[in-house]
Design a protein around this motif. Structure first.
Motif, PDB file in Angstrom:
ATOM      1  N   ARG A 120     -37.400  -7.144  16.200  1.00 29.08           N
ATOM      2  CA  ARG A 120     -36.969  -8.527  16.423  1.00 29.08           C
ATOM      3  C   ARG A 120     -36.409  -8.693  17.845  1.00 29.08           C
ATOM      4  NH1 ARG A 120     -36.891 -11.603  11.900  1.00 29.08           N
ATOM      5  NH2 ARG A 120     -37.396 -10.529   9.966  1.00 29.08           N
ATOM      6  N   LEU A 121     -35.718  -7.668  18.339  1.00 30.34           N
ATOM      7  CA  LEU A 121     -35.258  -7.697  19.734  1.00 30.34           C
ATOM      8  C   LEU A 121     -36.455  -7.692  20.689  1.00 30.34           C
ATOM      9  CD1 LEU A 121     -32.283  -5.154  19.694  1.00 30.34           C
ATOM     10  CD2 LEU A 121     -32.154  -7.656  19.792  1.00 30.34           C
ATOM     11  N   TRP A 122     -37.470  -6.893  20.382  1.00 25.90           N
ATOM     12  CA  TRP A 122     -38.686  -6.802  21.210  1.00 25.90           C
ATOM     13  C   TRP A 122     -39.371  -8.164  21.269  1.00 25.90           C
ATOM     14  CZ3 TRP A 122     -44.057  -6.866  19.939  1.00 25.90           C
ATOM     15  CH2 TRP A 122     -44.904  -6.343  20.922  1.00 25.90           C
ATOM     16  N   LEU A 123     -39.468  -8.836  20.117  1.00 29.41           N
ATOM     17  CA  LEU A 123     -40.081 -10.166  20.087  1.00 29.41           C
ATOM     18  C   LEU A 123     -39.258 -11.165  20.905  1.00 29.41           C
ATOM     19  CD1 LEU A 123     -41.069 -10.250  16.316  1.00 29.41           C
ATOM     20  CD2 LEU A 123     -42.663 -10.257  18.266  1.00 29.41           C
ATOM     21  N   THR A 124     -37.943 -11.049  20.804  1.00 31.24           N
ATOM     22  CA  THR A 124     -37.056 -11.925  21.578  1.00 31.24           C
ATOM     23  C   THR A 124     -37.242 -11.689  23.072  1.00 31.24           C
ATOM     24  OG1 THR A 124     -35.436 -11.997  19.778  1.00 31.24           O
ATOM     25  CG2 THR A 124     -34.625 -12.516  21.994  1.00 31.24           C
ATOM     26  N   ALA A 125     -37.259 -10.442  23.480  1.00 29.51           N
ATOM     27  CA  ALA A 125     -37.437 -10.100  24.893  1.00 29.51           C
ATOM     28  C   ALA A 125     -38.789 -10.587  25.409  1.00 29.51           C
ATOM     29  CB  ALA A 125     -37.296  -8.584  25.104  1.00 29.51           C
ATOM     30  N   PRO A 165     -45.245 -14.448  14.595  1.00 25.98           N
ATOM     31  CA  PRO A 165     -43.956 -13.943  14.129  1.00 25.98           C
ATOM     32  C   PRO A 165     -42.860 -14.992  13.999  1.00 25.98           C
ATOM     33  CG  PRO A 165     -44.839 -12.519  15.821  1.00 25.98           C
ATOM     34  CD  PRO A 165     -45.723 -13.727  15.761  1.00 25.98           C
ATOM     35  N   VAL A 166     -42.845 -16.021  14.847  1.00 22.12           N
ATOM     36  CA  VAL A 166     -41.763 -16.996  14.761  1.00 22.12           C
ATOM     37  C   VAL A 166     -41.842 -17.776  13.448  1.00 22.12           C
ATOM     38  CG1 VAL A 166     -42.636 -19.148  15.812  1.00 22.12           C
ATOM     39  CG2 VAL A 166     -40.315 -18.373  16.300  1.00 22.12           C
ATOM     40  N   MET A 198     -31.172 -24.789  14.929  1.00 26.30           N
ATOM     41  CA  MET A 198     -31.933 -23.552  15.057  1.00 26.30           C
ATOM     42  C   MET A 198     -31.231 -22.616  16.044  1.00 26.30           C
ATOM     43  SD  MET A 198     -35.950 -23.183  15.711  1.00 26.30           S
ATOM     44  CE  MET A 198     -36.695 -21.649  16.084  1.00 26.30           C
ATOM     45  N   SER A 199     -31.279 -21.355  15.727  1.00 20.25           N
ATOM     46  CA  SER A 199     -30.631 -20.337  16.551  1.00 20.25           C
ATOM     47  C   SER A 199     -31.320 -20.226  17.911  1.00 20.25           C
ATOM     48  CB  SER A 199     -30.704 -18.993  15.815  1.00 20.25           C
ATOM     49  OG  SER A 199     -30.371 -17.942  16.680  1.00 20.25           O
ATOM     50  N   ASP A 200     -30.553 -19.801  18.924  1.00 18.71           N
ATOM     51  CA  ASP A 200     -31.169 -19.561  20.227  1.00 18.71           C
ATOM     52  C   ASP A 200     -32.036 -18.307  20.184  1.00 18.71           C
ATOM     53  OD1 ASP A 200     -28.812 -18.122  19.860  1.00 18.71           O
ATOM     54  OD2 ASP A 200     -28.194 -18.246  21.945  1.00 18.71           O
ATOM     55  N   PHE A 201     -31.932 -17.526  19.110  1.00 15.29           N
ATOM     56  CA  PHE A 201     -32.765 -16.342  18.895  1.00 15.29           C
ATOM     57  C   PHE A 201     -33.406 -16.449  17.510  1.00 15.29           C
ATOM     58  CE2 PHE A 201     -29.225 -14.421  21.558  1.00 15.29           C
ATOM     59  CZ  PHE A 201     -29.944 -14.467  22.742  1.00 15.29           C
ATOM     60  N   PRO A 202     -34.536 -17.144  17.402  1.00 14.57           N
ATOM     61  CA  PRO A 202     -35.123 -17.378  16.068  1.00 14.57           C
ATOM     62  C   PRO A 202     -35.491 -16.106  15.311  1.00 14.57           C
ATOM     63  CG  PRO A 202     -36.622 -18.107  17.818  1.00 14.57           C
ATOM     64  CD  PRO A 202     -35.321 -17.739  18.467  1.00 14.57           C
ATOM     65  N   TYR A 203     -35.800 -15.029  16.015  1.00 17.98           N
ATOM     66  CA  TYR A 203     -36.156 -13.783  15.337  1.00 17.98           C
ATOM     67  C   TYR A 203     -34.942 -13.067  14.766  1.00 17.98           C
ATOM     68  CZ  TYR A 203     -40.475 -14.521  17.916  1.00 17.98           C
ATOM     69  OH  TYR A 203     -41.619 -15.056  18.426  1.00 17.98           O
ATOM     70  N   LEU A 204     -33.748 -13.504  15.165  1.00 16.68           N
ATOM     71  CA  LEU A 204     -32.516 -12.815  14.765  1.00 16.68           C
ATOM     72  C   LEU A 204     -31.650 -13.665  13.835  1.00 16.68           C
ATOM     73  CD1 LEU A 204     -31.687 -11.307  18.260  1.00 16.68           C
ATOM     74  CD2 LEU A 204     -32.733 -10.136  16.309  1.00 16.68           C
ATOM     75  N   ALA A 205     -32.226 -14.713  13.261  1.00 20.85           N
ATOM     76  CA  ALA A 205     -31.476 -15.574  12.345  1.00 20.85           C
ATOM     77  C   ALA A 205     -30.942 -14.731  11.186  1.00 20.85           C
ATOM     78  CB  ALA A 205     -32.374 -16.681  11.813  1.00 20.85           C
ATOM     79  N   GLY A 206     -29.703 -14.972  10.831  1.00 20.49           N
ATOM     80  CA  GLY A 206     -29.099 -14.265   9.710  1.00 20.49           C
ATOM     81  C   GLY A 206     -28.326 -13.013  10.084  1.00 20.49           C
ATOM     82  N   PHE A 239     -34.903  -4.460  13.076  1.00 18.78           N
ATOM     83  CA  PHE A 239     -34.018  -5.154  14.014  1.00 18.78           C
ATOM     84  C   PHE A 239     -34.517  -4.994  15.450  1.00 18.78           C
ATOM     85  CE2 PHE A 239     -30.312  -5.169  16.868  1.00 18.78           C
ATOM     86  CZ  PHE A 239     -29.924  -6.487  16.693  1.00 18.78           C
ATOM     87  N   ASP A 240     -34.873  -3.773  15.841  1.00 21.58           N
ATOM     88  CA  ASP A 240     -35.351  -3.540  17.205  1.00 21.58           C
ATOM     89  C   ASP A 240     -36.662  -4.285  17.472  1.00 21.58           C
ATOM     90  OD1 ASP A 240     -33.106  -1.991  17.550  1.00 21.58           O
ATOM     91  OD2 ASP A 240     -34.183  -0.080  17.623  1.00 21.58           O
TER      92      ASP A 240
END
Length: 168
Positions: A154-159, A76-77, A1-9, A151-152
């Motif tokens: 997904r960055l917001w969710l990551t942050a 979201p995850v 699994m990616s270290d950023f699950p919202y940004l997979a792909g 995309f942004d």
């Protein structure tokens, strides 16, 4: 699994830029500068009205919305920023159908651009059930910056998940 699950792909070079922002603890600051406001759509009634207005503007011939609400069961995850449910029942010899849209409760705290992106996504499912080319064309018709906003978001969710968002 990616270290950023919202940004997979997403491409590795882009993920490296995100990693650098995270490592420097600048991702939250960058997002807050780019999206400084929180939207005002805080109740289920206001959310219904917001989506109904977008539907009327862009999808006049689409079936009406029966229910729209914030849902704390959306996560979201697991891929559910929101859901669009089409329910059809036979009632007294007639086919009754209704559309329900549920948006994850955490988006009450989101910038207005992100709420619109999610609303556009869910409304597009009124016309296109699958995530195909026609679906994304409809999303971009209603919100020209759809892909950047996704995309942004997904960055917001990551942050948020990494506790990099500034209180506000």
């Amino acid at each position: 699994m990616s270290d950023f699950p919202y940004l997979a792909g997403y491409p590795p070079a882009l993920l490296e830029r995100v990693r650098a922002l995270v490592a420097d603890r600048r991702l939250g600051t960058w997002l807050a500068e780019r999206y400084p406001e929180r939207h005002a759509v805080q109740t289920d009634r206001a959310l219904y009205q917001y989506l109904a207005e977008l539907r009327q503007r862009y999808l006049k011939n689409a079936t009406p919305l029966a229910k729209v609400l914030y849902d704390n069961r959306q996560h979201p995850v697991h891929g559910t920023l929101g859901t669009n449910t089409f329910v059809a029942r036979v009632q007294g010899g007639k086919l009754k159908s209704k559309n329900e849209i549920r948006i994850a409760t955490l988006f009450r705290e989101a910038p207005p651009q992100f709420l619109k992106m999610i609303a556009v996504h869910e409304l597009s499912h009124l016309k296109e059930k699958e995530h195909n080319k026609a679906f994304y064309q409809l999303c971009c018709h209603m919100e020209p910056d759809y892909h950047q906003l996704e995309f942004d978001l997904r960055l917001w969710l990551t942050a948020r998940e990494l506790n990099l968002m500034q209180p506000g």
